[in-house]
Design an enzyme around this catalytic site. Structure first.
Site, PDB file in Angstrom:
ATOM      1  N   GLU A  87     -12.620   8.148  -5.414  1.00 48.76           N
ATOM      2  CA  GLU A  87     -11.613   8.862  -4.885  1.00 48.76           C
ATOM      3  C   GLU A  87     -10.582   8.967  -6.157  1.00 48.76           C
ATOM      4  OE1 GLU A  87      -9.418   6.552  -1.718  1.00 48.76           O
ATOM      5  OE2 GLU A  87     -11.259   6.802  -0.560  1.00 48.76           O
ATOM      6  N   HIS A 127       0.611  11.629   0.007  1.00 40.08           N
ATOM      7  CA  HIS A 127      -0.667  11.780  -0.079  1.00 40.08           C
ATOM      8  C   HIS A 127      -0.865  13.378  -0.193  1.00 40.08           C
ATOM      9  CE1 HIS A 127      -5.008  11.898   0.673  1.00 40.08           C
ATOM     10  NE2 HIS A 127      -5.130  10.659   0.607  1.00 40.08           N
ATOM     11  N   ARG A 147      -2.667  10.113  -7.707  1.00 39.19           N
ATOM     12  CA  ARG A 147      -2.271  11.084  -6.657  1.00 39.19           C
ATOM     13  C   ARG A 147      -0.861  11.696  -6.877  1.00 39.19           C
ATOM     14  NH1 ARG A 147      -3.447   7.120  -1.528  1.00 39.19           N
ATOM     15  NH2 ARG A 147      -5.537   7.908  -1.530  1.00 39.19           N
ATOM     16  N   HIS A 157       3.059   8.687   2.485  1.00 38.39           N
ATOM     17  CA  HIS A 157       1.735   8.188   2.891  1.00 38.39           C
ATOM     18  C   HIS A 157       2.011   6.459   2.732  1.00 38.39           C
ATOM     19  CE1 HIS A 157      -2.367   7.557   3.449  1.00 38.39           C
ATOM     20  NE2 HIS A 157      -2.583   7.195   2.251  1.00 38.39           N
ATOM     21  N   ARG A 213       0.279   3.720  -6.500  1.00 43.25           N
ATOM     22  CA  ARG A 213      -0.913   3.028  -6.344  1.00 43.25           C
ATOM     23  C   ARG A 213      -2.231   3.693  -6.332  1.00 43.25           C
ATOM     24  NH1 ARG A 213      -3.926   2.747  -0.883  1.00 43.25           N
ATOM     25  NH2 ARG A 213      -2.492   4.507  -0.353  1.00 43.25           N
TER      26      ARG A 213
HETATM   27  P1  FAD Z   1      -0.334  -2.275   9.291  1.00 41.03           P
HETATM   28  O1  FAD Z   1      -1.594  -1.719   9.052  1.00 41.03           O
HETATM   29  O2  FAD Z   1       0.453  -1.064   8.948  1.00 41.03           O
HETATM   30  O3  FAD Z   1       0.155  -3.191  10.165  1.00 41.03           O
HETATM   31  C1  FAD Z   1       1.522  -3.264  10.464  1.00 41.03           C
HETATM   32  C2  FAD Z   1       1.696  -4.120  11.900  1.00 41.03           C
HETATM   33  O4  FAD Z   1       2.900  -4.738  11.895  1.00 41.03           O
HETATM   34  C3  FAD Z   1       1.333  -3.193  13.082  1.00 41.03           C
HETATM   35  O5  FAD Z   1       0.746  -3.941  13.893  1.00 41.03           O
HETATM   36  C4  FAD Z   1       2.773  -2.787  13.598  1.00 41.03           C
HETATM   37  O6  FAD Z   1       2.762  -2.502  15.100  1.00 41.03           O
HETATM   38  C5  FAD Z   1       3.496  -4.239  13.281  1.00 41.03           C
HETATM   39  N1  FAD Z   1       4.720  -4.204  13.334  1.00 41.03           N
HETATM   40  C6  FAD Z   1       5.771  -3.476  12.475  1.00 41.03           C
HETATM   41  N2  FAD Z   1       6.813  -3.650  12.636  1.00 41.03           N
HETATM   42  C7  FAD Z   1       7.069  -4.709  13.631  1.00 41.03           C
HETATM   43  C8  FAD Z   1       8.054  -5.376  14.260  1.00 41.03           C
HETATM   44  N3  FAD Z   1       9.448  -5.096  14.103  1.00 41.03           N
HETATM   45  N4  FAD Z   1       7.579  -6.125  15.337  1.00 41.03           N
HETATM   46  C9  FAD Z   1       6.330  -6.456  15.412  1.00 41.03           C
HETATM   47  N5  FAD Z   1       5.327  -5.751  15.072  1.00 41.03           N
HETATM   48  C10 FAD Z   1       5.550  -4.866  14.153  1.00 41.03           C
HETATM   49  N6  FAD Z   1      -5.365   2.119   2.444  1.00 41.03           N
HETATM   50  C11 FAD Z   1      -6.513   1.973   1.632  1.00 41.03           C
HETATM   51  O7  FAD Z   1      -6.749   0.902   0.812  1.00 41.03           O
HETATM   52  N7  FAD Z   1      -7.673   2.842   1.870  1.00 41.03           N
HETATM   53  C12 FAD Z   1      -7.586   3.686   2.734  1.00 41.03           C
HETATM   54  O8  FAD Z   1      -8.660   4.309   2.902  1.00 41.03           O
HETATM   55  C13 FAD Z   1      -6.560   4.275   3.254  1.00 41.03           C
HETATM   56  N8  FAD Z   1      -6.414   5.113   4.136  1.00 41.03           N
HETATM   57  C14 FAD Z   1      -5.210   5.247   4.628  1.00 41.03           C
HETATM   58  C15 FAD Z   1      -5.180   6.287   5.969  1.00 41.03           C
HETATM   59  C16 FAD Z   1      -4.019   6.606   6.338  1.00 41.03           C
HETATM   60  C17 FAD Z   1      -3.971   7.681   7.541  1.00 41.03           C
HETATM   61  C18 FAD Z   1      -2.972   5.775   6.119  1.00 41.03           C
HETATM   62  C19 FAD Z   1      -1.781   5.909   6.978  1.00 41.03           C
HETATM   63  C20 FAD Z   1      -2.905   4.784   5.412  1.00 41.03           C
HETATM   64  C21 FAD Z   1      -3.879   4.487   4.545  1.00 41.03           C
HETATM   65  N9  FAD Z   1      -4.059   3.598   3.684  1.00 41.03           N
HETATM   66  C22 FAD Z   1      -5.268   3.300   2.877  1.00 41.03           C
HETATM   67  C23 FAD Z   1      -3.138   2.596   3.466  1.00 41.03           C
HETATM   68  C24 FAD Z   1      -3.599   1.311   4.439  1.00 41.03           C
HETATM   69  O9  FAD Z   1      -4.130   1.674   5.652  1.00 41.03           O
HETATM   70  C25 FAD Z   1      -2.242   0.488   4.737  1.00 41.03           C
HETATM   71  O10 FAD Z   1      -1.469   0.481   3.408  1.00 41.03           O
HETATM   72  C26 FAD Z   1      -2.634  -1.222   4.986  1.00 41.03           C
HETATM   73  O11 FAD Z   1      -3.361  -0.575   6.238  1.00 41.03           O
HETATM   74  C27 FAD Z   1      -1.533  -1.852   5.552  1.00 41.03           C
HETATM   75  O12 FAD Z   1      -2.051  -2.881   6.380  1.00 41.03           O
HETATM   76  P2  FAD Z   1      -0.718  -3.936   6.835  1.00 41.03           P
HETATM   77  O13 FAD Z   1      -1.669  -5.115   7.486  1.00 41.03           O
HETATM   78  O14 FAD Z   1       0.199  -4.328   5.653  1.00 41.03           O
HETATM   79  O15 FAD Z   1       0.138  -2.970   7.740  1.00 41.03           O
HETATM   80  C1  SIN Z   2      -7.782   8.357   1.771  1.00 39.27           C
HETATM   81  O1  SIN Z   2      -8.589   8.289   2.464  1.00 39.27           O
HETATM   82  O2  SIN Z   2      -7.384   9.442   1.080  1.00 39.27           O
HETATM   83  C2  SIN Z   2      -6.578   7.363   1.912  1.00 39.27           C
HETATM   84  C3  SIN Z   2      -6.883   6.195   0.703  1.00 39.27           C
HETATM   85  C4  SIN Z   2      -5.598   5.568   0.372  1.00 39.27           C
HETATM   86  O3  SIN Z   2      -4.621   5.783   0.741  1.00 39.27           O
HETATM   87  O4  SIN Z   2      -5.916   4.494  -0.262  1.00 39.27           O
END
Ligand code: FAD
Ligand code: SIN
Length: 532
Positions: free
Chosen positions: A117, A240, A286, A347, A382
């Site tokens: 990437e 993104h 990015r 993103h 990032r």
């Molecule tokens: P999340 O996975 O967002 O979980 C947050 C949780 O908190 C959810 O369950 C939500 O419902 C809950 N929540 C929020 N507010 C409240 C509230 N007030 N009360 C109760 N529950 C609440 N990163 C990478 O490293 N690699 C990738 O390939 C990548 N691809 C991505 C693709 C997309 C489309 C997106 C959107 C992001 C991507 N990212 C990627 C970023 C990465 O997915 C996120 O940064 C990471 O998953 C965040 O994890 P988290 O557990 O911190 O939060």
């Molecule tokens: C992607 O698959 O392009 C997302 C990767 C990331 O947000 O880290």
């Protein structure tokens, strides 16, 4: 009635679930999550998890790439720790049952199929085809479901943290619990625990166009800020470069891995343009790619650019990116035969609640891991696929730290929620209008390219909207829509305030009034803390 637990975990993405599984060996865990348990940014992650696995790779190289992408602002010791502990956490995910794609391609060595990437100088992205997050979430949720010490509360919305300062108690500020809107019954419950873990993810929904699902309304940052915790670097919102541009597609990402496998960006006229902006062309970091696309679109007046992978064998594209292939086909685009229309979209939140690498905030008993936290790993931008890595490493470290010295339950009477004279709102149109207004304002004035004037204008408008929202908040029975509105307004306030504090362009914060980086700001974070 007060729901008492040993650990309260807010959020069921990779960060919350990973922490819950580790904490559950020592006590009762409540996971509070505002929608269905799988609904999270994690579930939509495509590209994968960056970690040093390949034999030609090294920690030094992953550290150097992270620092380079972070544009001088990363905390280097944190970067080193997270990168070096990555492989052990990946092994734990594999032991839990996560199935990463294996190398099947001609010429590839047996083992995992390591993806590429932007900004990485080696193939180091473990992935499960193009639905890595779904696979990780599946495995973590399965482990949580079979753990007797963990209870998941779905459709429970964390409203606010309960702290000793808010209760008017003297001494060190300490978090003792959370008020929760219990959607199923529509009332507000009180949960208490000596450890409250914020794992609520990011804030993409603050912007009109985003890759994020609806849950990403910055609730954790807003709650922590209201509680008096330090938040930092919120000006660094990552856009993104390649979100699908289609009137019917809501927030569908076209993974950077598509460019990692040879996809190239072309302007509306079909010409490649990235060589004008960076030596790494379509695989530049990015911030640079998103800004280049923005420039090309503004220059030509086009509504999107193209991402072209038609020169790769169709079978390879369909097997490597089955989700992207099928989703685009549903919208009438065969990516093996025609280029994909793409635009940048909000993103990832690089800043957040200030923590150390063990997830500790500056409020006793309050921890934060995952996208909601600002550990210093990402700096001003990032590196792709470093966020899932950060979440698993920091969740593990937070659990280790807490279990080594578990905080005692505070001897505090936690009061029930007070709903004053609230009545049911009869003008919900106001809520949806304000939602739209904030998101458009942030897109137009606080987007990829900023100016001081636009930021100031946005600041004034957000302050007015906040007054209106507060009136609503006191007068009406709370609903999740109203709570999210209050939170996106708070996060918008914080993003703008951080952007106004930084008198330079660095990484994702590009301001036409100061187009260059200022060395005096190279290691300075924009920290905000509410004192009243
Ligand atoms: P999340 O996975 O967002 O979980 C947050 C949780 O908190 C959810 O369950 C939500 O419902 C809950 N929540 C929020 N507010 C409240 C509230 N007030 N009360 C109760 N529950 C609440 N990163 C990478 O490293 N690699 C990738 O390939 C990548 N691809 C991505 C693709 C997309 C489309 C997106 C959107 C992001 C991507 N990212 C990627 C970023 C990465 O997915 C996120 O940064 C990471 O998953 C965040 O994890 P988290 O557990 O911190 O939060
Ligand atoms: C992607 O698959 O392009 C997302 C990767 C990331 O947000 O880290």
């Amino acid at each position: 009635m007060i729901h008492q637990y040993d650990f309260l975990v807010l959020g069921s993405g990779i960060a919350g679930l990973s922490f819950a599984l580790k904490a559950a060996g020592r006590g009762r865990v409540a996971i509070i999550t505002k929608k269905h348990r799988a609904e999270s940014n994690t579930n939509y992650a495509q590209g994968g998890i960056a970690a040093v696995i390949g034999k030609d790779d090294s920690f030094a190289s992953h550290v150097a790439d992270t620092l380079e992408a972070g544009a001088g602002l990363c905390r280097e010791a944190v970067v080193r720790t997270i990168v070096e502990e990555g492989p052990a956490r990946i092994q734990e995910l594999i032991d839990l049952g996560v199935k990463f794609s294996e190398a099947e391609r001609q010429g590839a060595e047996p083992g995992f199929d390591l993806g590429m990437e932007g900004g990485h100088s080696a193939r180091r992205i473990l992935h499960a085809k193009d639905t890595t997050g779904r696979e990780v979430e599946r495995a973590l949720l399965a482990a949580v479901a079979s753990h007797p010490n963990i209870r998941v509360f779905e459709n429970f919305f964390a409203i606010d943290l309960i702290t000793t300062r808010k209760l008017g108690l003297a001494g060190t500020n300490r978090c003792v619990g959370v008020y929760v809107l219990m959607d199923a019954v529509g009332t507000v419950g009180t949960f208490s625990a000596p450890v409250v873990m914020l794992a609520t993810g990011g804030c993409g929904k603050v912007y009109l166009y985003t890759t994020n699902p609806d849950i990403a309304t910055g609730d954790g940052v807003a709650m922590a800020y209201r509680a008096g915790a330090a938040v930092a670097n919120m000006e660094f919102i990552q856009f993104h470069p390649t979100c699908l541009y289609h009137p019917k597609a809501k927030s569908f990402l076209i993974s950077e891995a598509v460019r990692g496998e040879g996809g190239v960006l072309r302007n509306f006229a079909g010409q490649e343009f990235m060589e004008k902006y960076h030596a790494l062309k379509s695989l530049a970091p990015r911030d640079i790619v998103a800004r280049a696309i923005d420039t090309e679109m503004k220059r030509s007046g086009a509504e999107h650019v193209w991402l072209d992978i038609t020169h790769k064998p169709a079978r390879f594209v369909m097997e490597r990116f089955p989700n992207i292939y099928q989703t685009c086909l549903k919208y009438g685009i065969d990516i093996t035969k025609e280029p994909i229309p793409v635009v940048p979209a909000a993103h990832y939140q690089c800043g957040g609640v200030v923590t150390n690498v063990d997830g500790e905030t500056d409020i006793v008993g309050l921890y934060a891991v995952g996208e909601v936290a600002c550990t210093g790993l990402h700096g001003a931008n990032r590196l792709a696929s470093n966020s899932l890595l950060e979440a698993v490493v920091c969740a593990h470290r937070a659990a280790q730290r807490i279990l080594a010295e578990p905080p005692a339950r505070a001897a505090v009477d936690v009061p029930a929620w007070e709903s004053r004279n609230a009545h049911n709102a009869d003008e919900l149109v106001v809520v949806s209008h304000n939602w739209d207004e904030i998101r458009r304002l942030m897109w137009d004035y606080v987007g990829i390219v900023r100016t001081n004037k636009r930021l100031q204008r946005a600041q004034k408008r957000i302050a007015n909207l906040q007054e209106e929202i507060l009136e609503y908040y006191w007068d009406f029975v709370v609903t999740s829509d109203l709570l999210e509105l209050r939170n996106i307004a708070t996060v918008a306030e914080v993003i703008i305030a951080c952007a106004l504090q930084r008198p330079e362009s660095r990484g994702l914060n590009f301001n036409l009034d100061y187009p260059q980086a200022d060395p005096a700001w190279a290691q300075r974070e924009t920290v905000l803390r509410r004192t009243s």
